[in-house]
Design a protein around this motif. Sequence first.
Motif, PDB file in Angstrom:
ATOM      1  N   ASP A   1      17.635  19.362  -3.573  1.00  7.47           N
ATOM      2  CA  ASP A   1      18.779  18.275  -3.492  1.00  7.47           C
ATOM      3  C   ASP A   1      18.937  17.063  -2.403  1.00  7.47           C
ATOM      4  O   ASP A   1      19.690  16.615  -2.596  1.00  7.47           O
ATOM      5  N   LEU A   2      18.385  17.738  -0.895  1.00  8.38           N
ATOM      6  CA  LEU A   2      17.884  16.742   0.108  1.00  8.38           C
ATOM      7  C   LEU A   2      17.742  15.940  -0.030  1.00  8.38           C
ATOM      8  O   LEU A   2      17.560  14.512  -0.215  1.00  8.38           O
ATOM      9  N   ALA A   3      16.169  16.035  -1.065  1.00  6.88           N
ATOM     10  CA  ALA A   3      15.284  14.582  -1.217  1.00  6.88           C
ATOM     11  C   ALA A   3      15.736  14.068  -1.941  1.00  6.88           C
ATOM     12  O   ALA A   3      16.292  12.177  -1.608  1.00  6.88           O
ATOM     13  N   GLY A   4      16.565  14.212  -3.044  1.00  6.01           N
ATOM     14  CA  GLY A   4      17.523  13.576  -3.898  1.00  6.01           C
ATOM     15  C   GLY A   4      19.268  12.913  -3.249  1.00  6.01           C
ATOM     16  O   GLY A   4      19.058  11.454  -3.467  1.00  6.01           O
ATOM     17  N   ALA A   5      19.526  13.550  -2.075  1.00  3.40           N
ATOM     18  CA  ALA A   5      20.690  12.976  -1.282  1.00  3.40           C
ATOM     19  C   ALA A   5      19.609  11.458  -0.253  1.00  3.40           C
ATOM     20  O   ALA A   5      21.142  10.013  -0.194  1.00  3.40           O
TER      21      ALA A   5
ATOM     22  N   ASP B   1      28.446  27.709  -0.124  1.00  6.69           N
ATOM     23  CA  ASP B   1      27.965  28.052  -1.777  1.00  6.69           C
ATOM     24  C   ASP B   1      27.809  30.279  -0.854  1.00  6.69           C
ATOM     25  O   ASP B   1      28.086  30.323  -1.945  1.00  6.69           O
ATOM     26  N   GLU B   2      27.591  29.750   0.147  1.00  5.41           N
ATOM     27  CA  GLU B   2      27.154  31.423   0.438  1.00  5.41           C
ATOM     28  C   GLU B   2      28.873  31.977   0.637  1.00  5.41           C
ATOM     29  O   GLU B   2      28.641  33.220  -0.476  1.00  5.41           O
ATOM     30  N   LYS B   3      30.441  30.909   0.619  1.00  2.00           N
ATOM     31  CA  LYS B   3      31.374  31.945   0.395  1.00  2.00           C
ATOM     32  C   LYS B   3      31.531  32.224  -1.149  1.00  2.00           C
ATOM     33  O   LYS B   3      32.286  32.802  -1.414  1.00  2.00           O
TER      34      LYS B   3
ATOM     35  N   ASP C   1      23.987  18.066   8.008  1.00  4.09           N
ATOM     36  CA  ASP C   1      25.127  18.240   8.285  1.00  4.09           C
ATOM     37  C   ASP C   1      25.899  18.506   7.235  1.00  4.09           C
ATOM     38  O   ASP C   1      26.450  19.797   7.238  1.00  4.09           O
ATOM     39  N   SER C   2      25.973  17.720   6.546  1.00  3.71           N
ATOM     40  CA  SER C   2      26.713  17.750   5.127  1.00  3.71           C
ATOM     41  C   SER C   2      26.029  18.575   4.226  1.00  3.71           C
ATOM     42  O   SER C   2      26.807  19.601   3.461  1.00  3.71           O
ATOM     43  N   MET C   3      24.923  18.884   4.233  1.00  6.37           N
ATOM     44  CA  MET C   3      24.162  19.232   3.231  1.00  6.37           C
ATOM     45  C   MET C   3      24.181  21.167   3.661  1.00  6.37           C
ATOM     46  O   MET C   3      24.511  21.795   3.038  1.00  6.37           O
TER      47      MET C   3
END
Length: 197
Positions: free
Chosen positions: A148-152, A178-180, A169-171
């Motif tokens: 996901d990070l690489a794609g972003a 997501d954990e919540k 920071d956004s990720m």
Amino acid sequence: MLPHTMILAAEGEAQNPLLPAIYDIIWSIIPFALVLLLFWRVILPRLQTVLDERSSAIEGGIEDAQSAQKEAQEALEKYTKLLADARDEAADIRDEARSQGQQILAEMKQQAQSEADRIAQNAQTQIEAERQAALVSLRKEVGSLALDLAGAVVRDQLGTDKKAKAVVDSMLADLEADEKSPKKSTAKKDTAKKASK
């Protein structure tokens, strides 16, 4: 009257006043002999029979009392022996029960220890399995996040460090969110995968 009294007094001087006359002695001996003969022949044998019966009854009573006392003594000795035997048997039973109790206690401790070891082993195995599952899940999550990070990064074509830092920071904020909420993380992952395609 006086002369007659004097004659009698003169005759009395010749006889001893303490001794009775001969005819009185003879007439007294005959009834005495008859009474003595009656006493000797009738009363004395009956008295002797009564005394013999009473003596034999007393001797029989004494013998009965002695035999009863002997039986009572034997019964007391038997009772004392039985009581001692019962005490010995009770002590043996108590000692045996104590040793069996200690043996049962040792067996229960051993069983409890083996059960505790088994539970600890099962828990250790389960913890290890959950750790492995968490590692596998974490690897999948990290891989997914890396994609996901690489794609972003590719999508935004980052040129500056500030922009890269903002994307990271956004990720990370997305990961915390997501954990919540696990459902949202699955939806965001799907969205990120679609966006990277």
